[in-house]
Write a protein that holds these residues in place. Structure first.
Motif, PDB file in Angstrom:
ATOM      1  N   SER A  86       0.829  -1.216   0.000  1.00 59.28           N
ATOM      2  CA  SER A  86       0.000   0.000   0.000  1.00 59.28           C
ATOM      3  C   SER A  86       0.859   1.260   0.000  1.00 59.28           C
ATOM      4  O   SER A  86       0.375   2.349  -0.257  1.00 59.28           O
ATOM      5  CB  SER A  86      -0.944   0.002   1.206  1.00 59.28           C
ATOM      6  N   GLN A  87       2.126   1.129   0.272  1.00 55.96           N
ATOM      7  CA  GLN A  87       3.035   2.274   0.275  1.00 55.96           C
ATOM      8  C   GLN A  87       3.543   2.603  -1.126  1.00 55.96           C
ATOM      9  O   GLN A  87       4.164   3.641  -1.330  1.00 55.96           O
ATOM     10  CB  GLN A  87       4.249   1.999   1.194  1.00 55.96           C
ATOM     11  N   ILE A  88       3.252   1.714  -2.073  1.00 59.46           N
ATOM     12  CA  ILE A  88       3.778   1.885  -3.430  1.00 59.46           C
ATOM     13  C   ILE A  88       2.650   2.420  -4.323  1.00 59.46           C
ATOM     14  O   ILE A  88       1.518   1.921  -4.299  1.00 59.46           O
ATOM     15  CB  ILE A  88       4.292   0.543  -3.979  1.00 59.46           C
ATOM     16  N   GLY A  89       2.983   3.366  -5.156  1.00 55.28           N
ATOM     17  CA  GLY A  89       2.061   3.872  -6.184  1.00 55.28           C
ATOM     18  C   GLY A  89       0.869   4.616  -5.616  1.00 55.28           C
ATOM     19  O   GLY A  89       0.796   4.960  -4.447  1.00 55.28           O
ATOM     20  N   GLY A  90      -0.109   4.850  -6.541  1.00 59.39           N
ATOM     21  CA  GLY A  90      -1.311   5.575  -6.175  1.00 59.39           C
ATOM     22  C   GLY A  90      -2.468   5.054  -6.994  1.00 59.39           C
ATOM     23  O   GLY A  90      -2.297   4.453  -8.051  1.00 59.39           O
ATOM     24  N   GLY A  91      -3.707   5.238  -6.559  1.00 60.41           N
ATOM     25  CA  GLY A  91      -4.906   4.831  -7.290  1.00 60.41           C
ATOM     26  C   GLY A  91      -5.011   3.335  -7.404  1.00 60.41           C
ATOM     27  O   GLY A  91      -4.808   2.588  -6.447  1.00 60.41           O
ATOM     28  N   LYS A  92      -5.347   2.908  -8.710  1.00 56.21           N
ATOM     29  CA  LYS A  92      -5.485   1.467  -8.954  1.00 56.21           C
ATOM     30  C   LYS A  92      -4.140   0.765  -8.793  1.00 56.21           C
ATOM     31  O   LYS A  92      -4.090  -0.400  -8.415  1.00 56.21           O
ATOM     32  CB  LYS A  92      -6.044   1.212 -10.347  1.00 56.21           C
ATOM     33  N   GLY A  93      -3.046   1.427  -9.061  1.00 52.18           N
ATOM     34  CA  GLY A  93      -1.719   0.836  -8.889  1.00 52.18           C
ATOM     35  C   GLY A  93      -1.445   0.499  -7.433  1.00 52.18           C
ATOM     36  O   GLY A  93      -0.836  -0.528  -7.117  1.00 52.18           O
ATOM     37  N   ARG A  94      -1.946   1.371  -6.569  1.00 55.16           N
ATOM     38  CA  ARG A  94      -1.772   1.124  -5.142  1.00 55.16           C
ATOM     39  C   ARG A  94      -2.581  -0.112  -4.730  1.00 55.16           C
ATOM     40  O   ARG A  94      -2.115  -0.933  -3.949  1.00 55.16           O
ATOM     41  CB  ARG A  94      -2.224   2.341  -4.348  1.00 55.16           C
TER      42      ARG A  94
END
Length: 180
Positions: A86-94
């Motif tokens: 959950s610390q990586i990326g944002g939005g759907k990538g997260r």
């Protein structure tokens, strides 16, 4: 000299000659008083006595497994992996990273718990016994080869004879000597 006196003198002379001949024969050809011992071979008997020998042995074995399905390791790994994802990326990538982190963490937690369970051992002491045999050999008799005059023979005796065996009236005296 009369005839009866002459007969007495002749009979006496014959008797003296006979006695002298026998005595002379015994002096010239005496019976041996001892038989010479040529060889002595001990006759032995071996007794085997069984007995138990016990030793305490430390036995290592795998500890009882409390969580055979490794649920705790899988759950903790999934939570940790999900938090990291959950610390990586944002939005759907997260979301994808969170799900992938949870799956990878769950697998890793499962494997870590498996390794820990396999290495978890307990020790206990147990007594192990085996039968061993003590052997004791004792001499029970002696086979003796001897020479008496010109004849050789063999006899079994209950004691060691020494260098010679006494002979009496042509017979070996095989009994043990009397104790002093």
């Amino acid at each position: 000299m009369n005839k009866s006196m002459l007969a007495g003198v002749i009979a006496g002379a014959i008797a003296v000659t006979a006695i002298g001949g026998v005595a002379g024969y015994k002096v010239l050809n005496p019976k041996p008083e001892f038989a010479d011992v040529l060889a002595v071979e001990p006759v032995t008997e071996t007794n085997r006595t069984p007995r138990q020998v016990c030793n305490d042995v430390v036995v290592n074995e795998q500890a009882p497994i409390k969580d055979p399905n490794r649920i705790a390791g899988t759950a903790l790994g999934a939570v940790a992996g999900g938090l990291l994802g959950s610390q990586i990326g944002g939005g759907k990538g997260r979301t994808v990273a969170t799900v992938a982190g949870a799956a990878a963490g769950g697998y890793a937690g499962h494997q870590v718990q498996k390794g820990m369970q396999e290495k978890d051992t307990t020790s206990r002491t147990e007594t192990r016994c085996k039968t061993v045999y003590d052997s004791r050999t004792k001499t029970v008799a002696y086979d003796v080869r001897y020479r008496l005059g010109k004849e050789e023979g063999q006899v079994r005796m209950d004691h060691q004879p020494g260098a010679r065996i006494p002979v009496k009236d042509g017979q070996l005296q095989l009994s043990a000597p009397a104790a002093p």
